[in-house]
Design an enzyme around this catalytic site. Structure first.
Site, PDB file in Angstrom:
ATOM      1  N   LYS A  13      48.449  38.284  47.478  1.00 20.85           N
ATOM      2  CA  LYS A  13      49.886  38.571  47.306  1.00 20.85           C
ATOM      3  C   LYS A  13      50.264  39.792  48.113  1.00 20.85           C
ATOM      4  CE  LYS A  13      49.573  42.522  44.914  1.00 20.85           C
ATOM      5  NZ  LYS A  13      50.030  43.816  45.322  1.00 20.85           N
ATOM      6  N   ASP A 145      48.558  41.050  37.934  1.00 22.17           N
ATOM      7  CA  ASP A 145      48.882  40.194  39.080  1.00 22.17           C
ATOM      8  C   ASP A 145      48.360  38.762  38.932  1.00 22.17           C
ATOM      9  OD1 ASP A 145      50.106  42.303  40.429  1.00 22.17           O
ATOM     10  OD2 ASP A 145      48.273  42.889  41.486  1.00 22.17           O
TER      11      ASP A 145
HETATM   12  P1  ATP Z   1      45.311  45.385  42.467  1.00 22.48           P
HETATM   13  O1  ATP Z   1      45.302  43.951  42.015  1.00 22.48           O
HETATM   14  O2  ATP Z   1      45.082  46.357  41.349  1.00 22.48           O
HETATM   15  O3  ATP Z   1      46.425  45.737  43.417  1.00 22.48           O
HETATM   16  P2  ATP Z   1      43.658  45.402  44.768  1.00 22.48           P
HETATM   17  O4  ATP Z   1      44.388  44.241  45.310  1.00 22.48           O
HETATM   18  O5  ATP Z   1      43.861  46.699  45.473  1.00 22.48           O
HETATM   19  O6  ATP Z   1      43.976  45.570  43.277  1.00 22.48           O
HETATM   20  P3  ATP Z   1      41.209  43.931  44.262  1.00 22.48           P
HETATM   21  O7  ATP Z   1      40.516  43.428  45.470  1.00 22.48           O
HETATM   22  O8  ATP Z   1      41.916  42.956  43.406  1.00 22.48           O
HETATM   23  O9  ATP Z   1      42.130  45.129  44.721  1.00 22.48           O
HETATM   24  O10 ATP Z   1      40.082  44.675  43.388  1.00 22.48           O
HETATM   25  C1  ATP Z   1      40.222  45.879  42.722  1.00 22.48           C
HETATM   26  C2  ATP Z   1      38.870  46.259  42.072  1.00 22.48           C
HETATM   27  O11 ATP Z   1      38.508  45.261  41.118  1.00 22.48           O
HETATM   28  C3  ATP Z   1      37.717  46.324  43.061  1.00 22.48           C
HETATM   29  O12 ATP Z   1      37.501  47.643  43.455  1.00 22.48           O
HETATM   30  C4  ATP Z   1      36.526  45.763  42.303  1.00 22.48           C
HETATM   31  O13 ATP Z   1      35.672  46.775  41.861  1.00 22.48           O
HETATM   32  C5  ATP Z   1      37.095  45.059  41.082  1.00 22.48           C
HETATM   33  N1  ATP Z   1      36.828  43.604  41.094  1.00 22.48           N
HETATM   34  C6  ATP Z   1      36.356  42.878  40.072  1.00 22.48           C
HETATM   35  N2  ATP Z   1      36.274  41.576  40.397  1.00 22.48           N
HETATM   36  C7  ATP Z   1      36.697  41.451  41.660  1.00 22.48           C
HETATM   37  C8  ATP Z   1      36.853  40.363  42.527  1.00 22.48           C
HETATM   38  N3  ATP Z   1      36.548  39.118  42.164  1.00 22.48           N
HETATM   39  N4  ATP Z   1      37.333  40.599  43.769  1.00 22.48           N
HETATM   40  C9  ATP Z   1      37.677  41.870  44.129  1.00 22.48           C
HETATM   41  N5  ATP Z   1      37.530  42.942  43.349  1.00 22.48           N
HETATM   42  C10 ATP Z   1      37.064  42.748  42.107  1.00 22.48           C
END
Ligand code: ATP
Length: 319
Positions: A13, A145
């Protein structure tokens, strides 16, 4: 339960606008956002286990390991499968094979995408008949999200972002997406936002709201109208924590992108462009600046909106 293996995918997203209210007593922030799903997907392949175990293996596009995601009970796809298993009274287990294309901790909600894909895959695998409202309720418990990762397309987000309402628009967008490492932890970007606001005289509206001209621009489908209205309240904090991102935004402006902003909590940067050829031209100018300012830079051309999480195939038996 004839199906042995199910493949699902879910999109990353972006936020065309992200307004963040003040820190609430419970530690959360109210949001008002326009979400859009883009054509960058993670895939989750769920294979039935006869024992009561939920296991996971995460690989990148080349089949290699993924930094920043641990294959344990913190994995969002595992949490999704476990909560669905408890809700459905399922006795079987599942092995989840997660293929990540969405950069980790990048402000693109890749973890939420994996949770949404795991929910759909496991629901099918275990033969559970949750209706859409139940599924969205479960998704909201997993993360702010996750409901949008199920819904996809373009949508308004309220509450912590988990209250999603589809937004009708004929707008198709093209972006140059610049990702870099290391990721930024979402909580630290919110904390930095609160800190920077403490010293500011600007009062944050509670609840936060989106300006009417932004919604009118999105509904109109005119990308050039949208450009100046793109907004992210988390951007100042992301730029403070990762100053090199400002160089990339400036290079995007100088290279003639329509507009640019940090994606969610960062550190991904999105440059709005007219089409793929424009993206290539902007990439040529921005790449050297991004490589000098940031680490592990990757540039991709992405498009929105796309559908939310969906089943890709329902094979029975093995590969
Ligand atoms: P947000 O949804 O809070 O904006 P983001 O998009 O910045 O987060 P994500 O890649 O969704 O980041 O991951 C955030 C944290 O969640 C990572 O640092 C990781 O430690 C944890 N995590 C747990 N499961 C997953 C997964 N399947 N993929 C990515 N990160 C994960």
């Amino acid at each position: 339960m004839g199906t042995q293996q199910v493949l699902a995918q879910a999109p990353a997203k972006i936020n065309l606008a992200l307004r963040v209210g003040p820190l609430r007593p419970d530690g959360y922030h109210d949001l008002a956002t326009v979400y859009q799903a883009i054509d960058l997907h993670d895939q989750v392949r769920a294979t039935l286990r006869s024992d009561p175990v939920v296991s996971v293996e995460t690989v990148d596009r080349a089949g290699g390991p993924v930094a920043g995601v641990s294959d344990d009970h913190h994995h969002l796809a595992v949490l999704a499968a476990q909560s669905l298993r408890a809700r459905g009274g399922v006795t079987a287990g599942v092995h989840l094979h997660v293929r990540k294309n969405i950069p980790v901790a990048a402000g693109l909600a890749g973890g939420s995408a994996d949770a949404a894909a795991a929910l759909l895959a496991c629901m099918e695998l275990w033969g559970l008949g949750l209706d859409r409202a139940e599924l969205l309720g479960l998704a909201a418990e997993l993360g702010s999200d996750v409901p949008f990762a199920l819904a996809g397309e373009t949508a308004l987000g309220a509450g912590r972002g988990e209250q999603v309402r589809p937004l009708t628009t004929g707008m198709a967008t093209t972006w140059l997406l610049i990702s870099s490492a290391p990721g930024l932890a979402t909580p630290s970007v919110y904390t930095q936002t609160d800190r920077m606001r403490e010293g500011s005289a600007v009062l944050q509206p509670q609840p936060p709201h989106l300006p009417d001209d932004l919604l009118a621009a999105v509904r109109s489908g005119e990308v050039t109208r949208l450009g100046p209205l793109l907004h992210n309240d988390l951007q100042p904090a992301a730029l403070h924590l990762r100053p090199g991102l400002a160089n990339v935004l400036a290079a995007g402006r100088a290279a003639g992108s329509i507009a640019g902003l940090v994606s969610g909590s960062g550190p991904s940067v999105l440059l709005l462009v007219a089409d793929d050829a424009h993206a290539d031209a902007v990439a040529g100018a921005v790449t050297p600046v991004a490589r000098a300012a940031l680490n592990d830079v990757q540039l991709r051309t992405v498009h929105g909106p796309v559908a939310g999480a969906r089943l890709v195939s329902r094979p029975s038996g093995s590969d």
